[in-house]
Design a protein around this motif. Sequence first.
Motif, mmCIF file in Angstrom:
data_model
loop_
_atom_site.group_PDB
_atom_site.id
_atom_site.type_symbol
_atom_site.label_atom_id
_atom_site.label_comp_id
_atom_site.label_asym_id
_atom_site.label_seq_id
_atom_site.Cartn_x
_atom_site.Cartn_y
_atom_site.Cartn_z
ATOM 1 N N ALA A 182 0.836 -1.199 0.000
ATOM 2 C CA ALA A 182 0.000 0.000 0.000
ATOM 3 C C ALA A 182 0.871 1.250 0.000
ATOM 4 O O ALA A 182 2.063 1.208 0.302
ATOM 5 N N HIS A 183 0.258 2.365 -0.337
ATOM 6 C CA HIS A 183 0.971 3.640 -0.325
ATOM 7 C C HIS A 183 0.934 4.221 1.086
ATOM 8 O O HIS A 183 0.012 3.983 1.857
ATOM 9 N N GLY A 184 1.982 4.967 1.423
ATOM 10 C CA GLY A 184 2.026 5.608 2.725
ATOM 11 C C GLY A 184 3.305 5.303 3.483
ATOM 12 O O GLY A 184 4.074 4.403 3.124
ATOM 13 N N PHE A 185 3.512 6.036 4.561
ATOM 14 C CA PHE A 185 4.748 5.904 5.330
ATOM 15 C C PHE A 185 4.814 4.589 6.097
ATOM 16 O O PHE A 185 5.868 3.955 6.158
ATOM 17 N N ILE A 186 3.705 4.157 6.692
ATOM 18 C CA ILE A 186 3.701 2.926 7.504
ATOM 19 C C ILE A 186 4.072 1.707 6.664
ATOM 20 O O ILE A 186 4.930 0.907 7.078
ATOM 21 N N PRO A 187 3.474 1.503 5.480
ATOM 22 C CA PRO A 187 3.917 0.370 4.637
ATOM 23 C C PRO A 187 5.392 0.452 4.261
ATOM 24 O O PRO A 187 6.089 -0.567 4.253
ATOM 25 N N GLU A 188 5.877 1.652 3.956
ATOM 26 C CA GLU A 188 7.297 1.810 3.624
ATOM 27 C C GLU A 188 8.178 1.444 4.809
ATOM 28 O O GLU A 188 9.199 0.757 4.659
ATOM 29 N N LEU A 189 7.789 1.893 5.999
ATOM 30 C CA LEU A 189 8.566 1.604 7.206
ATOM 31 C C LEU A 189 8.602 0.107 7.488
ATOM 32 O O LEU A 189 9.677 -0.478 7.702
ATOM 33 N N LEU A 190 7.431 -0.551 7.483
ATOM 34 C CA LEU A 190 7.355 -1.984 7.785
ATOM 35 C C LEU A 190 8.093 -2.807 6.734
ATOM 36 O O LEU A 190 8.789 -3.773 7.066
ATOM 37 N N SER A 191 7.956 -2.437 5.480
ATOM 38 C CA SER A 191 8.621 -3.178 4.411
ATOM 39 C C SER A 191 10.134 -3.087 4.544
ATOM 40 O O SER A 191 10.845 -4.097 4.439
ATOM 41 N N ILE A 237 14.027 4.567 3.890
ATOM 42 C CA ILE A 237 12.739 4.935 4.482
ATOM 43 C C ILE A 237 12.449 6.410 4.264
ATOM 44 O O ILE A 237 11.344 6.795 3.847
ATOM 45 N N LEU A 238 13.444 7.245 4.534
ATOM 46 C CA LEU A 238 13.248 8.694 4.387
ATOM 47 C C LEU A 238 13.077 9.109 2.933
ATOM 48 O O LEU A 238 12.433 10.124 2.640
ATOM 49 N N SER A 239 13.642 8.311 2.018
ATOM 50 C CA SER A 239 13.501 8.630 0.590
ATOM 51 C C SER A 239 12.175 8.143 0.017
ATOM 52 O O SER A 239 11.878 8.412 -1.150
ATOM 53 N N GLY A 240 11.400 7.405 0.818
ATOM 54 C CA GLY A 240 10.100 6.923 0.350
ATOM 55 C C GLY A 240 10.156 5.646 -0.457
ATOM 56 O O GLY A 240 9.179 5.295 -1.139
ATOM 57 N N PHE A 241 11.280 4.927 -0.398
ATOM 58 C CA PHE A 241 11.424 3.682 -1.163
ATOM 59 C C PHE A 241 10.723 2.532 -0.442
ATOM 60 O O PHE A 241 10.909 2.333 0.760
#
Length: 256
Positions: A182-191, A237-241
């Motif tokens: 999914a889109h968003g910060f939480i999915p990026e962080l967990l991934s 994470i900070l770059s949104g990857f």
Amino acid sequence: MLPTVTKGRSSSSLSSSSSRPNSTLLPYLRRIVKWQQMDVEYTFWQMLHLCTSPKVVYQHTKYHKQTKNQWARDDPAFVVICSFLLAVATLAYCAAYDHSSGHALFVVFSVLLFHFLLTGIFLATFCWFLTNSYLREEAPNSYVVEQRVEWMYAFDVHCNSFFPMFVLLYVIHYFLSPLLVAHGFIPELLSNLLFMVGASYYHYLNFLGYDVLPFLERTTFFLYPIGVVIVLSPILILSGFNPSRYFMSIYFSRQI
């Protein structure tokens, strides 16, 4: 009278040493098609303990060396079962994110070939060359038998390191994938955290596999990539990857 080494003896020793991989590899390949000769129960025991207490597995590797006079496995069951589980996991992804049976077969073949076998052969060859060329201890005198890392053992180490990463990044990732892609910060962080743990554990098991060999030194070199992974993760994470979206889009771009 002190023992002496003659040229004829050293050459015969060298030829027997160079022919050993072939004499070990051929019976190994023959056993791949002979399921009855594989120790499946012991393989599942190894897989469980690689995820919970990997040092126990490498303690048994020492026993294997004492009884079979080689560090590498002579049983292909681990590779066969790991390939089968990887194929099943990939089919599960195809069932959830793909609607073409032809493309699903292509994905399964690609994952088995590139994610596991070819990558494993490349990494095993790199570690085999590195350990034999730079990490072996200097022999204290000319009468000590020279020991070298077997290529098949290097491939075993990769397979051992791959399995817990497979559990994290293929199995657990599958059940979390609706959230992770999914889109968003939480999915990026967990991934990123999941991939960081999987990659770090892979390199930790790689270190254990070579640290158990008594004729190697400076094996902490294999822990250095963990530091690189830990440093890169916050940056990504900070770059949104999002690594989940990136890798799954390679095979399922229309559904992600």
